[in-house]
Scaffold this motif. Structure first.
Motif, PDB file in Angstrom:
ATOM      1  N   LYS A 154      45.417  40.885  42.019  1.00 17.87           N
ATOM      2  CA  LYS A 154      46.553  41.786  42.254  1.00 17.87           C
ATOM      3  C   LYS A 154      47.248  41.445  43.567  1.00 17.87           C
ATOM      4  O   LYS A 154      48.451  41.644  43.722  1.00 17.87           O
ATOM      5  CB  LYS A 154      46.097  43.245  42.306  1.00 17.87           C
ATOM      6  N   LEU A 155      46.453  40.950  44.532  1.00 14.26           N
ATOM      7  CA  LEU A 155      46.997  40.656  45.861  1.00 14.26           C
ATOM      8  C   LEU A 155      47.353  39.179  46.025  1.00 14.26           C
ATOM      9  O   LEU A 155      47.465  38.690  47.133  1.00 14.26           O
ATOM     10  CB  LEU A 155      45.989  41.064  46.940  1.00 14.26           C
ATOM     11  N   ALA A 156      47.534  38.484  44.913  1.00 14.89           N
ATOM     12  CA  ALA A 156      47.833  37.052  44.985  1.00 14.89           C
ATOM     13  C   ALA A 156      49.237  36.817  45.529  1.00 14.89           C
ATOM     14  O   ALA A 156      50.124  37.674  45.417  1.00 14.89           O
ATOM     15  CB  ALA A 156      47.704  36.435  43.602  1.00 14.89           C
ATOM     16  N   VAL A 157      49.431  35.622  46.112  1.00 11.86           N
ATOM     17  CA  VAL A 157      50.748  35.233  46.620  1.00 11.86           C
ATOM     18  C   VAL A 157      51.753  35.319  45.466  1.00 11.86           C
ATOM     19  O   VAL A 157      51.471  34.872  44.367  1.00 11.86           O
ATOM     20  CB  VAL A 157      50.685  33.788  47.184  1.00 11.86           C
ATOM     21  N   GLY A 158      52.887  35.945  45.732  1.00  8.70           N
ATOM     22  CA  GLY A 158      53.908  36.130  44.711  1.00  8.70           C
ATOM     23  C   GLY A 158      53.920  37.525  44.119  1.00  8.70           C
ATOM     24  O   GLY A 158      54.914  37.953  43.531  1.00  8.70           O
ATOM     25  N   ASN A 159      52.809  38.250  44.273  1.00  9.20           N
ATOM     26  CA  ASN A 159      52.762  39.632  43.785  1.00  9.20           C
ATOM     27  C   ASN A 159      53.304  40.589  44.824  1.00  9.20           C
ATOM     28  O   ASN A 159      53.337  40.276  46.018  1.00  9.20           O
ATOM     29  CB  ASN A 159      51.328  40.030  43.429  1.00  9.20           C
ATOM     30  N   THR A 160      53.704  41.777  44.371  1.00  9.02           N
ATOM     31  CA  THR A 160      54.245  42.781  45.291  1.00  9.02           C
ATOM     32  C   THR A 160      53.117  43.418  46.091  1.00  9.02           C
ATOM     33  O   THR A 160      52.102  43.831  45.526  1.00  9.02           O
ATOM     34  CB  THR A 160      54.995  43.876  44.504  1.00  9.02           C
ATOM     35  N   ALA A 161      53.292  43.502  47.381  1.00 15.22           N
ATOM     36  CA  ALA A 161      52.289  44.143  48.249  1.00 15.22           C
ATOM     37  C   ALA A 161      52.292  45.634  47.955  1.00 15.22           C
ATOM     38  O   ALA A 161      53.349  46.279  47.965  1.00 15.22           O
ATOM     39  CB  ALA A 161      52.633  43.891  49.720  1.00 15.22           C
ATOM     40  N   LYS A 194      36.146  42.779  42.679  1.00 16.72           N
ATOM     41  CA  LYS A 194      36.763  42.122  43.836  1.00 16.72           C
ATOM     42  C   LYS A 194      37.734  41.039  43.369  1.00 16.72           C
ATOM     43  O   LYS A 194      38.806  40.863  43.952  1.00 16.72           O
ATOM     44  CB  LYS A 194      35.694  41.473  44.722  1.00 16.72           C
ATOM     45  N   ILE A 195      37.342  40.314  42.325  1.00 17.03           N
ATOM     46  CA  ILE A 195      38.213  39.262  41.794  1.00 17.03           C
ATOM     47  C   ILE A 195      39.484  39.878  41.232  1.00 17.03           C
ATOM     48  O   ILE A 195      40.594  39.354  41.430  1.00 17.03           O
ATOM     49  CB  ILE A 195      37.471  38.412  40.733  1.00 17.03           C
ATOM     50  N   MET A 196      39.340  41.023  40.560  1.00 12.11           N
ATOM     51  CA  MET A 196      40.509  41.707  39.984  1.00 12.11           C
ATOM     52  C   MET A 196      41.483  42.122  41.091  1.00 12.11           C
ATOM     53  O   MET A 196      42.694  41.981  40.957  1.00 12.11           O
ATOM     54  CB  MET A 196      40.086  42.941  39.181  1.00 12.11           C
ATOM     55  N   ASP A 231      38.249  35.330  46.425  1.00  8.54           N
ATOM     56  CA  ASP A 231      39.602  35.059  45.957  1.00  8.54           C
ATOM     57  C   ASP A 231      39.597  34.821  44.455  1.00  8.54           C
ATOM     58  O   ASP A 231      38.570  34.489  43.870  1.00  8.54           O
ATOM     59  CB  ASP A 231      40.188  33.857  46.692  1.00  8.54           C
ATOM     60  N   ALA A 232      40.776  34.964  43.849  1.00  6.12           N
ATOM     61  CA  ALA A 232      40.884  34.853  42.396  1.00  6.12           C
ATOM     62  C   ALA A 232      40.388  33.505  41.884  1.00  6.12           C
ATOM     63  O   ALA A 232      39.916  33.409  40.749  1.00  6.12           O
ATOM     64  CB  ALA A 232      42.318  35.106  41.972  1.00  6.12           C
ATOM     65  N   ASP A 233      40.444  32.469  42.715  1.00  7.70           N
ATOM     66  CA  ASP A 233      40.018  31.152  42.224  1.00  7.70           C
ATOM     67  C   ASP A 233      38.503  31.052  42.041  1.00  7.70           C
ATOM     68  O   ASP A 233      38.007  30.065  41.512  1.00  7.70           O
ATOM     69  CB  ASP A 233      40.528  30.025  43.140  1.00  7.70           C
ATOM     70  N   LEU A 234      37.773  32.087  42.452  1.00  2.72           N
ATOM     71  CA  LEU A 234      36.327  32.096  42.211  1.00  2.72           C
ATOM     72  C   LEU A 234      36.000  32.527  40.783  1.00  2.72           C
ATOM     73  O   LEU A 234      34.848  32.416  40.346  1.00  2.72           O
ATOM     74  CB  LEU A 234      35.625  33.048  43.181  1.00  2.72           C
ATOM     75  N   GLU A 235      37.024  33.016  40.065  1.00  2.00           N
ATOM     76  CA  GLU A 235      36.774  33.556  38.730  1.00  2.00           C
ATOM     77  C   GLU A 235      36.188  32.505  37.793  1.00  2.00           C
ATOM     78  O   GLU A 235      35.298  32.808  36.994  1.00  2.00           O
ATOM     79  CB  GLU A 235      38.059  34.131  38.127  1.00  2.00           C
ATOM     80  N   VAL A 236      36.672  31.288  37.916  1.00  6.33           N
ATOM     81  CA  VAL A 236      36.178  30.217  37.031  1.00  6.33           C
ATOM     82  C   VAL A 236      34.669  30.057  37.167  1.00  6.33           C
ATOM     83  O   VAL A 236      33.939  30.065  36.176  1.00  6.33           O
ATOM     84  CB  VAL A 236      36.891  28.876  37.349  1.00  6.33           C
ATOM     85  N   GLU A 237      34.192  29.954  38.421  1.00  6.05           N
ATOM     86  CA  GLU A 237      32.753  29.812  38.655  1.00  6.05           C
ATOM     87  C   GLU A 237      31.998  31.053  38.210  1.00  6.05           C
ATOM     88  O   GLU A 237      30.927  30.962  37.605  1.00  6.05           O
ATOM     89  CB  GLU A 237      32.485  29.583  40.150  1.00  6.05           C
ATOM     90  N   PHE A 238      32.578  32.228  38.497  1.00  8.16           N
ATOM     91  CA  PHE A 238      31.938  33.496  38.136  1.00  8.16           C
ATOM     92  C   PHE A 238      31.710  33.580  36.625  1.00  8.16           C
ATOM     93  O   PHE A 238      30.623  33.959  36.167  1.00  8.16           O
ATOM     94  CB  PHE A 238      32.812  34.655  38.619  1.00  8.16           C
ATOM     95  N   ARG A 239      32.727  33.205  35.856  1.00  7.80           N
ATOM     96  CA  ARG A 239      32.653  33.332  34.389  1.00  7.80           C
ATOM     97  C   ARG A 239      31.698  32.326  33.765  1.00  7.80           C
ATOM     98  O   ARG A 239      31.370  32.424  32.585  1.00  7.80           O
ATOM     99  CB  ARG A 239      34.050  33.160  33.758  1.00  7.80           C
ATOM    100  N   GLN A 240      31.259  31.324  34.554  1.00  5.02           N
ATOM    101  CA  GLN A 240      30.311  30.345  33.998  1.00  5.02           C
ATOM    102  C   GLN A 240      28.921  30.940  33.876  1.00  5.02           C
ATOM    103  O   GLN A 240      28.108  30.493  33.073  1.00  5.02           O
ATOM    104  CB  GLN A 240      30.278  29.084  34.878  1.00  5.02           C
TER     105      GLN A 240
END
Lengths: 388, 191
Positions: free
Chosen positions: A233-240, A227-229, A201-210
């Motif tokens: 794109k598929l985050a809540v609030g975005n268009t399916a 996968k993070i990208m 999920d996108a929230d893993l980006e913080v750890e990934f970038r470390q």
């Protein structure tokens, strides 16, 4: 003039090929065992994610491997193995981390050899040292737990369960400390990745970038990044992402045709052990949320590429499991190498290991929820509370 | 035969042809057990204690608790269930401790014997996978984990929940015919 154009085209092709080719890093494994050792050594490792087997001759204890790798790889080397190795049997072998120059020195065979390599080998040994005492504790706790169970000592079993939970927390803590203190280490990154298999999920980006840039740019790093990208794109609030696929009657169905209704959009396949439970869960949602402004839309994948069922097999699966709501088939959407179709790529459906994948899309076509779990006993309520 | 009779006889054929032309996907009917399902017969099981149940009676409430000797939260819930049984057995609630997902009947019998009065409600043994209870209830209700409690009233499944959600107030609602899942949930929030 023609020759000039031909050469230019050739040059462009070569440049593009170089651009897209995976990074190749040479390795050299140099071995010196006791002088009486003869025969062959077999080395297993992963080259660009593919399981690879190399063989070298052993002459008076000496052997050498040369080759190329993408990312560094966990490897295993064995002296004179039988044609088929049996799990649990002991062989003259040792695991290590393959990268760059590796030396294997021994006064006897492989098992007692001292293996020296790059920082990856050092990190690999550190990880083994980290887990060994924890594994030992786990094994002895499980042994005691088993004895308590046999003796019908419920209180004892409950205590063991509590201790195992505490141990799991301790393991997690040790792992996290290892990542934080080894941000330049590919081995640490590989371990980190293991903990997040499947759900990125996108929230893993913080750890990934470390992790160090070099690690982020490894083959595995690039895979995680993409996968993070997609997750972003598929985050809540975005268009399916819209798609058009054929249903069980052969009619074309588009996701966007359901605008105005909530859509329980799920991607699925049928060849997994919990399939019956999954089908039951979907039927229950259909039953309990009947009458609500909700449509269920299943997207089927023949996700095990070695299967070659008849193209209509999926229709029998749908009808036998009473999935009496819209179902479409993303034909050939996934193959052995990953996502093939536009739909599979848009939704990050790269293999059966990420399926089933369940989303809730609102009447405006935007995601309301992702990663809904079919084994959530209260799934219908969860969905009901999200409906718009 | 008169022409009118012949035409009338042709009618069903025309109807069937009409249906065929639509080429509907025929979906299987599966009778899952869920809240609202009609419950008539109890599967064939082995009764270790208490009066065997074969058919659900309309005027009674049934609380069926799924458990196994190896399931720690199941056995931990037993004292609580036993207390509720003592309080409500004369108010029209039938309690059943239905053992599932285990093979060793002797082990279950020994367990029940050891519990003595701590387990005074009816107990039944279903048997391993493939048993009547397994097929007619566990599979039909999608049970993959235990403990789980099923409540049947007026031949209808009114609740499927965890034993810890059973309490005196909820059972009293059932006795008074006022039970709804929402009301039970509301009570849970207050506690």
């Amino acid at each position: 003039m023609l020759k000039y154009i031909k050469n230019t085209i050739f040059l462009i092709i070569m440049v593009l090929m170089g651009f897209f080719a995976s990074a190749q890093h040479p390795f050299l494994v140099h071995g010196r065992l006791s002088i009486d050792k003869q025969g062959i050594v077999v080395m297993h490792y992963y080259k660009h994610g593919q399981f690879t087997r190399d063989t070298a001759r052993v002459d008076n204890g000496k052997f050498e491997f040369r080759g190329e790798l993408g990312d560094p790889s966990q490897a295993d080397i064995c002296l004179n193995p039988p044609p088929t190795r049996i799990l649990g049997e002991k062989y003259d072998s040792q695991p290590f981390y393959l990268e760059g120059k590796v030396s294997i020195e021994s006064k006897d065979g492989i098992e007692t050899a001292s293996i020296k390599g790059t920082q990856s080998q050092t990190d690999y040994l550190s990880v083994e040292a980290l887990y060994r005492p924890l594994e030992k504790t786990k094994d002895s706790l499980e042994k005691v737990g088993k004895a308590y169970k046999t003796a019908a000592n419920d209180a004892g079993v409950a205590e063991i369960i509590r201790e195992l939970d505490a141990l799991a927390l301790k393991v997690k803590g040790s792992e996290e400390h290892f990542f934080k203190t080894h941000l330049k280490s590919y081995v640490a990154f590989k371990l980190w990745n293991k903990k997040h298999m499947g759900i990125i999920d996108a929230d893993l980006e913080v750890e990934f970038r470390q992790f160090d840039t070099k690690v982020q740019q490894s083959e595995l790093g690039k895979k995680i990044e993409s996968k993070i990208m997609i997750a972003k794109k598929l985050a809540v609030g975005n268009t399916a992402p819209d798609f058009t696929l054929r249903d069980t009657l052969g009619n074309e169905v588009s996701l966007s045709s359901f605008k105005g209704k909530n859509v329980l959009l799920y991607f699925w396949f049928s060849d997994f052990i919990y399939f019956k439970s999954f089908a039951f869960s979907m039927r229950r949602v259909a039953r309990r949320l009947q009458g609500k402004n909700l449509v269920m839309l299943g997207v089927y994948y023949n996700a095990i590429p070695t299967n070659s069922p008849s193209p209509d097999k999926w229709k029998s699966v749908v009808s036998e499991n009473a999935m009496s709501w819209p179902n479409v088939y993303d034909v050939g959407g996934i193959d052995r190498n990953g996502a093939v179709s536009t739909t599979a790529k848009a939704y990050g459906n790269e293999s059966s290991s990420v399926l089933p994948m369940i989303y809730l899309v609102g009447p405006d076509g935007k995601f309301l929820a992702r990663h809904l779990r079919f084994n959530d006993a209260e799934l219908s309520s969860t969905i009901e509370n999200l409906l718009k | 035969m008169q022409i009118r009779t012949k035409l009338i006889m042709l009618l069903p054929a025309l109807i069937f042809i009409g249906m065929g032309a639509q080429a509907q996907t025929a979906y299987n009917k599966i009778d899952d057990i869920d809240i609202g399902s009609k419950m008539v017969n109890y599967p064939k099981v082995q009764w270790l204690k208490g009066t065997p149940l074969t058919t659900f009676e309309k005027d009674k409430i049934y609380i069926i608790e799924l458990w196994a000797t190896w399931c720690v939260p199941c056995t931990e819930a037993m004292p609580h269930l036993n207390r509720l049984y003592q309080k409500f057995k004369d108010k029209g609630i039938v309690f059943i401790g239905q053992n599932v997902m285990e093979n060793d009947l002797a082990k279950v019998e020994k367990f029940v014997e050891q519990k003595g009065d701590g387990l005074s409600y009816p107990i039944a043994f279903a048997g391993p996978k493939g048993s009547d209870f397994d097929k007619k209830w566990l599979e039909a209700a999608g049970v993959t984990a235990i403990p789980q409690t099923f409540v049947v009233q007026n031949n209808v499944l009114i609740w499927q929940t965890h034993p810890s959600n059973l309490n005196e107030q909820v059972l009293q609602l059932m006795v008074e015919g006022k039970f709804t899942v929402a009301a039970a949930r509301a009570l849970d929030k207050i506690r």
